[in-house]
Design a protein around this motif. Structure first.
Motif, PDB file in Angstrom:
ATOM      1  N   LYS A  22       0.830  -1.209   0.000  1.00 21.21           N
ATOM      2  CA  LYS A  22       0.000   0.000   0.000  1.00 21.21           C
ATOM      3  C   LYS A  22       0.861   1.255   0.000  1.00 21.21           C
ATOM      4  O   LYS A  22       0.600   2.191  -0.759  1.00 21.21           O
ATOM      5  N   GLU A  23       1.907   1.260   0.803  1.00 15.89           N
ATOM      6  CA  GLU A  23       2.805   2.422   0.832  1.00 15.89           C
ATOM      7  C   GLU A  23       3.544   2.568  -0.489  1.00 15.89           C
ATOM      8  O   GLU A  23       3.749   3.683  -0.955  1.00 15.89           O
ATOM      9  N   THR A  25       2.435   1.640  -3.422  1.00 12.68           N
ATOM     10  CA  THR A  25       1.460   2.160  -4.370  1.00 12.68           C
ATOM     11  C   THR A  25       1.222   3.646  -4.147  1.00 12.68           C
ATOM     12  O   THR A  25       1.163   4.423  -5.105  1.00 12.68           O
ATOM     13  N   GLU A  26       1.099   4.057  -2.909  1.00 16.57           N
ATOM     14  CA  GLU A  26       0.916   5.477  -2.602  1.00 16.57           C
ATOM     15  C   GLU A  26       2.111   6.299  -3.053  1.00 16.57           C
ATOM     16  O   GLU A  26       1.943   7.406  -3.570  1.00 16.57           O
ATOM     17  N   ASP A  27       3.326   5.761  -2.871  1.00 17.38           N
ATOM     18  CA  ASP A  27       4.523   6.471  -3.321  1.00 17.38           C
ATOM     19  C   ASP A  27       4.548   6.620  -4.835  1.00 17.38           C
ATOM     20  O   ASP A  27       4.885   7.683  -5.362  1.00 17.38           O
ATOM     21  N   VAL A  29       1.941   6.528  -6.931  1.00 18.19           N
ATOM     22  CA  VAL A  29       0.873   7.436  -7.343  1.00 18.19           C
ATOM     23  C   VAL A  29       1.265   8.875  -7.022  1.00 18.19           C
ATOM     24  O   VAL A  29       1.038   9.789  -7.816  1.00 18.19           O
ATOM     25  N   GLY A  30       1.871   9.088  -5.878  1.00 20.75           N
ATOM     26  CA  GLY A  30       2.330  10.423  -5.510  1.00 20.75           C
ATOM     27  C   GLY A  30       3.383  10.947  -6.468  1.00 20.75           C
ATOM     28  O   GLY A  30       3.352  12.117  -6.867  1.00 20.75           O
ATOM     29  N   ASN A  33       1.625  11.757  -9.698  1.00 29.16           N
ATOM     30  CA  ASN A  33       0.764  12.922  -9.525  1.00 29.16           C
ATOM     31  C   ASN A  33       1.564  14.212  -9.399  1.00 29.16           C
ATOM     32  O   ASN A  33       1.125  15.268  -9.831  1.00 29.16           O
ATOM     33  N   ARG A  90      -9.422  10.232  -9.207  1.00 31.90           N
ATOM     34  CA  ARG A  90      -9.748  10.829  -7.918  1.00 31.90           C
ATOM     35  C   ARG A  90     -11.025  10.228  -7.338  1.00 31.90           C
ATOM     36  O   ARG A  90     -11.118   9.990  -6.142  1.00 31.90           O
ATOM     37  N   MET A  93     -10.166   6.804  -6.051  1.00 27.79           N
ATOM     38  CA  MET A  93      -9.330   6.870  -4.843  1.00 27.79           C
ATOM     39  C   MET A  93     -10.170   7.223  -3.608  1.00 27.79           C
ATOM     40  O   MET A  93      -9.882   6.748  -2.514  1.00 27.79           O
ATOM     41  N   THR A  94     -11.184   8.041  -3.779  1.00 30.98           N
ATOM     42  CA  THR A  94     -12.007   8.409  -2.633  1.00 30.98           C
ATOM     43  C   THR A  94     -13.114   7.388  -2.385  1.00 30.98           C
ATOM     44  O   THR A  94     -13.569   7.258  -1.254  1.00 30.98           O
ATOM     45  N   GLY A  98      -9.738   2.449   2.040  1.00 28.75           N
ATOM     46  CA  GLY A  98      -8.287   2.493   2.108  1.00 28.75           C
ATOM     47  C   GLY A  98      -7.767   1.729   3.230  1.00 28.75           C
ATOM     48  O   GLY A  98      -6.702   1.436   3.515  1.00 28.75           O
TER      49      GLY A  98
END
Length: 98
Positions: A22-23, A25-27, A29-30, A33, A90, A93-94, A98
């Motif tokens: 998860k981290e 993936t967040e990295d 995507v960040g 983005n 977006r 993601m919302t 999560g």
């Protein structure tokens, strides 16, 4: 296939710092983005501006004006597609837990 290994090697430092998938993936995507998406927006804006300059300011006859119209149209299409994809991402993601 031969590009896969170097691409994975570039992700190793990110994966080493991430404690979970998860981290990671967040990295990723960040990074996309904050770095890649603004670059693509800038390129679409540049294409639009070049088309506008060709259409209004450069005296190249009817062919030049037509090429300018095409560039402006592709710049606008690029913006519409990017805003649409960004909105869908977006929304997902919302909406997803999560």
């Amino acid at each position: 296939m031969r590009f896969l290994l170097p691409a994975l090697a570039l992700l190793l430092p990110i994966q080493a710092q991430a404690a979970s998938l998860k981290e990671l993936t967040e990295d990723l995507v960040g990074f996309a983005n904050n770095s890649i998406v603004p670059l693509i927006y800038a390129l679409a804006f540049l294409v639009f501006i070049i088309g506008m300059v060709r259409y209004f300011f450069l005296e190249q006859g009817e062919e030049g004006r037509e090429k300018g119209k095409q560039l402006m149209l592709w710049g606008i299409i690029g913006f519409v597609v990017m805003f649409s994809v960004w909105g869908i991402v977006r929304l997902l993601m919302t909406a997803l837990p999560g």
